[in-house]
Design an enzyme around this catalytic site. Structure first.
Site, PDB file in Angstrom:
ATOM      1  N   CYS A 126      39.478  30.809  46.677  1.00  0.00           N
ATOM      2  CA  CYS A 126      39.317  31.600  45.544  1.00  0.00           C
ATOM      3  C   CYS A 126      40.606  32.041  44.648  1.00  0.00           C
ATOM      4  O   CYS A 126      40.733  32.685  43.688  1.00  0.00           O
ATOM      5  CB  CYS A 126      38.735  32.830  45.701  1.00  0.00           C
ATOM      6  SG  CYS A 126      36.796  32.596  46.505  1.00  0.00           S
ATOM      7  N   HIS A 132      41.491  41.349  41.192  1.00  0.00           N
ATOM      8  CA  HIS A 132      40.777  40.448  41.876  1.00  0.00           C
ATOM      9  C   HIS A 132      39.239  41.105  41.868  1.00  0.00           C
ATOM     10  O   HIS A 132      38.070  40.309  41.263  1.00  0.00           O
ATOM     11  CB  HIS A 132      41.069  40.253  43.390  1.00  0.00           C
ATOM     12  CG  HIS A 132      40.255  39.015  43.785  1.00  0.00           C
ATOM     13  ND1 HIS A 132      40.339  37.535  43.521  1.00  0.00           N
ATOM     14  CD2 HIS A 132      39.172  39.235  44.964  1.00  0.00           C
ATOM     15  CE1 HIS A 132      39.149  37.007  44.166  1.00  0.00           C
ATOM     16  NE2 HIS A 132      38.561  37.752  45.014  1.00  0.00           N
ATOM     17  N   GLU A 166      43.060  45.743  47.560  1.00  0.00           N
ATOM     18  CA  GLU A 166      43.921  45.189  46.432  1.00  0.00           C
ATOM     19  C   GLU A 166      44.528  46.608  45.883  1.00  0.00           C
ATOM     20  O   GLU A 166      45.606  46.788  45.109  1.00  0.00           O
ATOM     21  CB  GLU A 166      43.428  44.626  45.341  1.00  0.00           C
ATOM     22  CG  GLU A 166      42.312  44.775  44.624  1.00  0.00           C
ATOM     23  CD  GLU A 166      41.918  43.564  43.465  1.00  0.00           C
ATOM     24  OE1 GLU A 166      42.824  43.281  42.811  1.00  0.00           O
ATOM     25  OE2 GLU A 166      40.689  43.575  43.219  1.00  0.00           O
ATOM     26  N   LYS A 183      35.302  40.245  36.523  1.00  0.00           N
ATOM     27  CA  LYS A 183      33.994  39.607  37.332  1.00  0.00           C
ATOM     28  C   LYS A 183      32.896  40.521  37.339  1.00  0.00           C
ATOM     29  O   LYS A 183      31.798  39.847  37.534  1.00  0.00           O
ATOM     30  CB  LYS A 183      34.551  39.433  38.796  1.00  0.00           C
ATOM     31  CG  LYS A 183      35.344  38.560  39.150  1.00  0.00           C
ATOM     32  CD  LYS A 183      35.744  38.333  40.798  1.00  0.00           C
ATOM     33  CE  LYS A 183      36.927  37.462  40.966  1.00  0.00           C
ATOM     34  NZ  LYS A 183      38.181  37.724  40.709  1.00  0.00           N
ATOM     35  N   PHE A 235      39.174  33.743  50.575  1.00  0.00           N
ATOM     36  CA  PHE A 235      38.781  33.452  52.266  1.00  0.00           C
ATOM     37  C   PHE A 235      39.713  32.590  52.786  1.00  0.00           C
ATOM     38  O   PHE A 235      40.249  31.544  52.155  1.00  0.00           O
ATOM     39  CB  PHE A 235      37.492  32.838  52.061  1.00  0.00           C
ATOM     40  CG  PHE A 235      36.088  33.793  51.715  1.00  0.00           C
ATOM     41  CD1 PHE A 235      36.422  35.065  51.595  1.00  0.00           C
ATOM     42  CD2 PHE A 235      35.025  33.028  51.664  1.00  0.00           C
ATOM     43  CE1 PHE A 235      35.425  35.819  51.427  1.00  0.00           C
ATOM     44  CE2 PHE A 235      33.677  34.008  51.259  1.00  0.00           C
ATOM     45  CZ  PHE A 235      33.970  35.347  51.496  1.00  0.00           C
TER      46      PHE A 235
END
Length: 423
Positions: free
Chosen positions: A170, A310, A321, A342, A406
């Site tokens: 990612c 993120h 984060e 996102k 990941f």
């Protein structure tokens, strides 16, 4: 090659809720979510039945029927966004020195949709262990090799320099831009077509995320499903899309009078060597990547104007984060807007890092930072300014974008407003 700098002169985007750079920017600054029930396949029996799909028509986007047949959807995204970026830069393939033009494409899961579709055909719906290759399309090998994405972008743009795929989960979208910028800084290329692409919304991908229970189960209200930094979040939402950029050596771009959106100031990546999907709560490796990226950009922590998070919408990531930004920016972290797009366009795995860098570049260009949608009840352990619900006018000369993947990958990239003077 000291003194060289990296300018972004063209941007192309395909994202849920906005096909094309301008439509993408309008979507995320409006705070509009593009998550919906999956339409690509029958989701009966799946734990998560929602995703952020792009309303993309390859023929309307200019691809020929033969190109549509040859390319997986992710490759189509890459070629179309590269074309938009090149047009936006004011360049054409005829303007480029082919041997000094490179291609770098980020991707995490390969040509998933094409490969799964063709496996279904050659195995007769999974009923045959010994598959019949005679039923396969001639280009099935291209679906098996992610390098086909870089090849197609190179063919479309006439690039004959180094061509590569960067695959680091990612963080691929950040890492691809970082690697591309280094090619210009090192003098290996003068122009790089760089970015990332992903089309992962297929049964195998959704099943994989179901198995690790990482995705949201808010199937009855898709628009509210992805809730970064919200106390009521329950997982990420898959997405798809691409963003490609024209990167040029800055002084050459200035000499030809190019519009420069921003410069790639600094980049760094680290691994936590800890767990396949778990994160250390202190965010130490991400904080280190941020510190190194800022140092390479010659930017002080207090000069950061915006952090693109993120923001996957999982509890451990949000807290990880938040801790990393506090550790790297110090008290300035509390004064710095930080948002997660996102929440609107989903998590497109290897593509999202580049899509988020496009958001940073446009934030600098417009002095507006996009919001975090669906942030109604803040997690008390996430106590920074996450720009809830509504975009904000905000002078932005330095933007920091971070990614977590990941396998323990942690990446950070700094983009800055264009600088004058000698490169």
């Amino acid at each position: 090659m000291s003194g060289r700098r990296v300018a972004v002169t063209g941007i192309g985007v395909i994202a849920p809720g906005g096909v094309g750079r301008d439509a993408f920017w309008e979507c995320i600054t409006a705070g509009r979510t593009a998550t919906r029930a999956i339409t690509f396949f029958d989701t009966d029996g799946f734990r998560c039945r929602i995703a952020a799909e792009a309303d993309f028509d390859p023929v309307a986007a200019g691809l020929t029927p033969q190109e549509v047949r040859r390319m997986d959807r992710a490759t189509q995204f890459g070629v179309v966004t590269a074309g938009e970026a090149l047009r936006d830069s004011g360049l054409s393939p005829a303007d480029l020195r082919p041997e000094r033009t490179a291609v770098t494409v980020g991707n995490a899961v390969g040509c998933t949709m094409g490969l799964e579709r063709e496996y279904t055909v050659v195995s007769d719906g999974g009923r045959k262990w010994l598959v019949d290759h005679e039923y396969a399309v001639p280009h099935i090998y291209d679906y098996f090799t992610p390098s086909s994405m870089a090849r197609e972008v190179a063919w479309a743009t006439g690039a004959e320099g180094p061509a590569a795929v960067v695959s680091s989960g990612c963080t691929s979208g950040i890492d691809a831009l970082g690697y591309a910028a280094e090619q210009i800084l090192d003098g290996r290329a003068d122009v790089v077509m760089a970015g990332s692409t992903e089309a992962p919304i297929s049964p195998i991908t959704v099943a994989c995320f179901d198995a690790i229970r990482a995705t949201s189960t808010t199937n009855d209200d898709p628009a509210q499903a992805c809730r970064p930094f919200d106390n009521d979040r329950n997982g990420l939402v898959l997405g798809e899309g691409a963003a490609m950029f024209v990167l040029e050596e800055a002084s050459a771009a200035r000499r030809r009078g190019a519009r420069v959106y921003c410069e790639i100031g600094g980049y760094a990546t680290r691994a936590n060597a800890f767990h396949m999907t778990g994160l250390k709560p202190d965010g130490r490796e991400m904080a280190e990547a941020i510190r190194v990226a800022l140092d390479r950009a010659r930017v002080a922590p207090q000069d950061v104007d915006y952090v693109n998070a993120h923001g996957s919408g999982t509890r451990q990531n949000d807290r990880h984060e938040t801790a990393a930004v506090k550790a790297s920016l110090g008290e300035h972290a509390r004064r710095t807007p930080m948002s997660g797009i996102k929440s609107m366009v989903g998590h497109s795995l290897g593509a999202i890092g580049s899509i988020e860098i496009a958001a940073c570049a446009l934030a600098i260009d417009n002095d507006v930072v996009p919001p975090t949608a669906n942030l109604h009840t803040p997690d008390p352990e996430c106590d920074l300014d996450y720009v809830p619900l509504t975009a904000r006018e905000h002078r932005t000369d330095v933007a920091l974008s971070v990614g977590s993947g990941f396998g323990g990958f942690q990446s950070a990239i700094v983009v800055t407003a264009p600088r004058g003077g000698a490169a």
